[in-house]
Every structure is written in C-alpha cells, then in structure tokens.
Design an enzyme around this catalytic site. Sequence first.
Site, PDB file in Angstrom:
ATOM      1  CE1 TYR A  56      -2.905  -3.156   0.567  1.00 56.87           C
ATOM      2  CE2 TYR A  56      -3.480  -2.350   2.744  1.00 56.87           C
ATOM      3  CZ  TYR A  56      -3.606  -3.292   1.746  1.00 56.87           C
ATOM      4  OH  TYR A  56      -4.455  -4.356   1.928  1.00 56.87           O
ATOM      5  CG  LEU A  74     -18.130  -1.486   4.021  1.00 50.30           C
ATOM      6  CD1 LEU A  74     -17.829   0.014   4.076  1.00 50.30           C
ATOM      7  CD2 LEU A  74     -19.328  -1.827   4.915  1.00 50.30           C
ATOM      8  CB  ILE A  88     -10.032  -4.087   8.472  1.00 55.55           C
ATOM      9  CG1 ILE A  88     -10.003  -5.204   7.383  1.00 55.55           C
ATOM     10  CG2 ILE A  88      -9.398  -4.582   9.756  1.00 55.55           C
ATOM     11  CD1 ILE A  88      -8.609  -5.596   6.927  1.00 55.55           C
ATOM     12  CE  LYS A 142     -10.172   4.047   1.063  1.00 54.30           C
ATOM     13  NZ  LYS A 142     -10.957   4.643  -0.042  1.00 54.30           N
ATOM     14  CB  VAL A 191     -10.192   8.843   2.480  1.00 52.55           C
ATOM     15  CG1 VAL A 191      -9.086   7.826   2.274  1.00 52.55           C
ATOM     16  CG2 VAL A 191     -11.067   8.957   1.234  1.00 52.55           C
ATOM     17  NE  ARG A 203     -19.066   7.684   2.273  1.00 55.36           N
ATOM     18  CZ  ARG A 203     -18.777   7.599   0.978  1.00 55.36           C
ATOM     19  NH1 ARG A 203     -17.571   7.215   0.586  1.00 55.36           N
ATOM     20  NH2 ARG A 203     -19.698   7.883   0.077  1.00 55.36           N
TER      21      ARG A 203
HETATM   22  P1  NDP Z   1     -14.270  -1.711   1.821  1.00 53.29           P
HETATM   23  O1  NDP Z   1     -15.267  -2.797   1.671  1.00 53.29           O
HETATM   24  O2  NDP Z   1     -13.821  -1.313   3.178  1.00 53.29           O
HETATM   25  O3  NDP Z   1     -14.886  -0.453   1.056  1.00 53.29           O
HETATM   26  C1  NDP Z   1     -14.218   0.757   0.938  1.00 53.29           C
HETATM   27  C2  NDP Z   1     -15.062   1.671   0.027  1.00 53.29           C
HETATM   28  O4  NDP Z   1     -16.332   1.911   0.632  1.00 53.29           O
HETATM   29  C3  NDP Z   1     -14.431   3.011  -0.218  1.00 53.29           C
HETATM   30  O5  NDP Z   1     -14.740   3.368  -1.549  1.00 53.29           O
HETATM   31  C4  NDP Z   1     -15.129   3.937   0.766  1.00 53.29           C
HETATM   32  O6  NDP Z   1     -15.208   5.264   0.252  1.00 53.29           O
HETATM   33  C5  NDP Z   1     -16.511   3.316   0.818  1.00 53.29           C
HETATM   34  N1  NDP Z   1     -17.172   3.488   2.134  1.00 53.29           N
HETATM   35  C6  NDP Z   1     -16.643   3.219   3.355  1.00 53.29           C
HETATM   36  N2  NDP Z   1     -17.521   3.468   4.325  1.00 53.29           N
HETATM   37  C7  NDP Z   1     -18.644   3.922   3.722  1.00 53.29           C
HETATM   38  C8  NDP Z   1     -19.887   4.354   4.206  1.00 53.29           C
HETATM   39  N3  NDP Z   1     -20.153   4.378   5.494  1.00 53.29           N
HETATM   40  N4  NDP Z   1     -20.829   4.756   3.299  1.00 53.29           N
HETATM   41  C9  NDP Z   1     -20.566   4.731   1.966  1.00 53.29           C
HETATM   42  N5  NDP Z   1     -19.387   4.317   1.458  1.00 53.29           N
HETATM   43  C10 NDP Z   1     -18.437   3.918   2.321  1.00 53.29           C
HETATM   44  O7  NDP Z   1     -13.035  -2.088   0.862  1.00 53.29           O
HETATM   45  P2  NDP Z   1     -11.455  -2.262   1.008  1.00 53.29           P
HETATM   46  O8  NDP Z   1     -11.016  -2.977  -0.198  1.00 53.29           O
HETATM   47  O9  NDP Z   1     -10.782  -0.980   1.308  1.00 53.29           O
HETATM   48  O10 NDP Z   1     -11.272  -3.269   2.253  1.00 53.29           O
HETATM   49  C11 NDP Z   1     -11.012  -2.833   3.565  1.00 53.29           C
HETATM   50  C12 NDP Z   1      -9.567  -3.114   3.955  1.00 53.29           C
HETATM   51  O11 NDP Z   1      -9.244  -4.500   3.776  1.00 53.29           O
HETATM   52  C13 NDP Z   1      -8.529  -2.421   3.060  1.00 53.29           C
HETATM   53  O12 NDP Z   1      -8.459  -1.027   3.275  1.00 53.29           O
HETATM   54  C14 NDP Z   1      -7.299  -3.195   3.402  1.00 53.29           C
HETATM   55  O13 NDP Z   1      -6.784  -2.798   4.652  1.00 53.29           O
HETATM   56  C15 NDP Z   1      -7.857  -4.622   3.448  1.00 53.29           C
HETATM   57  N6  NDP Z   1      -7.735  -5.322   2.148  1.00 53.29           N
HETATM   58  C16 NDP Z   1      -6.944  -6.455   2.103  1.00 53.29           C
HETATM   59  C17 NDP Z   1      -6.783  -7.177   0.943  1.00 53.29           C
HETATM   60  C18 NDP Z   1      -5.962  -8.409   0.948  1.00 53.29           C
HETATM   61  O14 NDP Z   1      -5.672  -8.951  -0.123  1.00 53.29           O
HETATM   62  N7  NDP Z   1      -5.535  -8.896   2.097  1.00 53.29           N
HETATM   63  C19 NDP Z   1      -7.421  -6.757  -0.324  1.00 53.29           C
HETATM   64  C20 NDP Z   1      -8.241  -5.564  -0.178  1.00 53.29           C
HETATM   65  C21 NDP Z   1      -8.395  -4.906   1.018  1.00 53.29           C
HETATM   66  P3  NDP Z   1     -14.338   6.514   0.787  1.00 53.29           P
HETATM   67  O15 NDP Z   1     -12.996   6.017   1.215  1.00 53.29           O
HETATM   68  O16 NDP Z   1     -14.285   7.398  -0.417  1.00 53.29           O
HETATM   69  O17 NDP Z   1     -15.119   7.127   1.909  1.00 53.29           O
END
Ligand code: NDP
Length: 284
Positions: free
Chosen positions: A52, A191, A229, A231, A233, A237
Amino acid sequence: MIDPVPDIELNDGTQIPQLGFGVYQVDPAETGQAVSTALQTGYRHVDTAASYRNERQVGEAVRAAGDSAYVTTKYLSPTDDHGAQDAKEAFARSFDRLGLDRVDLYLIHFPVEAGDGYTAAWRALSELRGDGRLRSIGVSNFTPQQLGRVVDDTGVTPAINQIELHPYFQQAELRREHVERGITTEAWGPLGQGAVLDDPVLREIAEAHGKTVSQVVLRWHLQLGIVVIPKSVTPSRIRENFDVFDFRLAEDEMRAIEQLDRPDGRVGIDPHTFAFPKERVDEE
Ligand code: NDP
C-alpha cells in the site's frame, strides 16, 4: 470513554480488536489524516501492507496518538517465488518504516504455488515470531488446501486468514475450515468495496434500525465473530462505521443477509489469478 470494540482471542493467546481501520488505496498523502481521524474516533486497530506504500504514514499517526493501536502489515513477494530470506528482509523494512515498538500481526498477502511457494515464507514468519518485533502471524487469501499445507509443513497454524468477505461473497465453506483449524476469519472488502451499499434488502433492514446500510453490514460481520477492517477516507464515514455497537440484528435479519450470497459475488482481486509483481513492491 468506554471502549465498545470487543477483542477476539487468537489461537496464539493474543487479542485483536474486532473492528479495525483499513488503508488499502489510501494515498500516502491522505493516510496520516485518515488514520488520525480513525484513532480519534476510537478505532485501535489499523490494517496496512507493504504494497500500500503508506506504512510510514500509518506508523507516524499511530505514534502521534500514543502508540497503543494494534497494527497489521503484510508481506508480498516481489517475484512468483516466496523465499525465506526475502520474507525476513521485507519484514525488517516494514518494521523500520512503521517505526513502532512491534508489529502486532504480519500476514503473507497472497499465496503463490511456484517453487518453494508460500511454505518457505511461512517458515520464515514462524521463525520471526517471538523475536520481540512481531507478535502474531497469519495469512491472507489462502484456500483450505493452502492452509493445510502450511500447517502440515511447519506445525504452526496461522492465527488469521484475511479474505474477501461481505454479504455478496460470504465464503461459508472457508469459514467452516477456519473454525475447524482454530483460525480467526478477518474480512477484507467488508462493504464489498461499496458494491453492497445499494442493496434493497440491506436498505430495508437499515431503515428498520434507523442505521445506514454500511452499519448493518458491519454489524452482520461482528455478530458472525469476524474481524472487520472497513476503509474510508471520509471523516463522516469513518465515524459512521464505528457507530455499530448500539444495536443488534435479529436472527431473521441475519438469515435474510445470508440469502444475499452470490456465486459471482467476488468484487476484489481474485487470488487464483493474482499477477505477482516482478519487482519489489515496497519503498526503500
Ligand atoms: P471496503 O469494503 O472497506 O470499502 C471501501 C469503500 O467503501 C471506499 O470506496 C469507501 O469510500 C466506501 N465506504 C466506506 N464506508 C462507507 C460508508 N459508510 N458509506 C458509503 N461508502 C463507504 O473495501 P477495502 O477494499 O478498502 O477493504 C477494507 C480493507 O481491507 C482495506 O483497506 C485493506 O486494509 C484490506 N484489504 C486487504 C486485501 C488483501 O488482499 N488482504 C485486499 C483488499 C483490502 P471513501 O474512502 O471514499 O469514503
């Protein structure tokens, strides 16, 4: 403030806060602010990875907040052949970039079948654990067969398997395997990376509780005993995703969500076709 987040006990006797904060695809320039907002909100667990490229900023924000958060980072091989020495050197670089007293959890980010494959890396992680810099070790994106192989090879069971998991991709079979082996399930993309947030069934449940769909989905994970976990920004949210401890989903609501599972529900990277980078993925 009373901490509402339960701890989950891992198979090595350590504890992990069940709700954490993910920073995949968070620009390094935005990471410090996002992690600081999360820690001020009450999160005490952050999930990053060498690939990352924001470990340095995670470490700075955690140190600035008093160094008490649980921090996970991950090893991604630069080639298609995990080597023991490479894994140890990569850990040392992550440790330095984070700049914390220790790493709480170190995961093999993706398994690879070539050469010695992930077993050499797993042996390296087993050796690293307990040297004072690293508390717990686990894997990510492993299948039941790959879990079996590392356990048979080393006798060391991963504490965690971090996998894609959300209402459209529930991984029931893999979760059962985890229970049998004493491995804690951790959900990435909890999510569905946003894909589940317009679902009408989830929306109806959310309205019934006066909550948002995101809060309902996180509640579902928590009630299943999964480490989660999310995510974001977006400060509002980040706070919304933490505000999930003042309601409970009923059995029929849990079952309705179970019905949302889809054979084609995967939204993130498919570990079976993951293209390993040719070069080192982390910073100098
Ligand atoms: P998530 O399922 O956490 O979704 C993140 C997305 O959802 C972003 O676009 C965010 O937008 C949006 N979002 C978050 N909260 C809300 C809300 N309350 N309402 C509306 N939209 C929302 O996806 P990730 O892929 O980021 O997974 C979470 C974590 O898992 C990663 O950050 C990472 O640490 C880990 N991960 C691990 C992987 C692996 O291979 N081991 C692969 C992928 C992820 P915004 O940020 O614009 O608010």
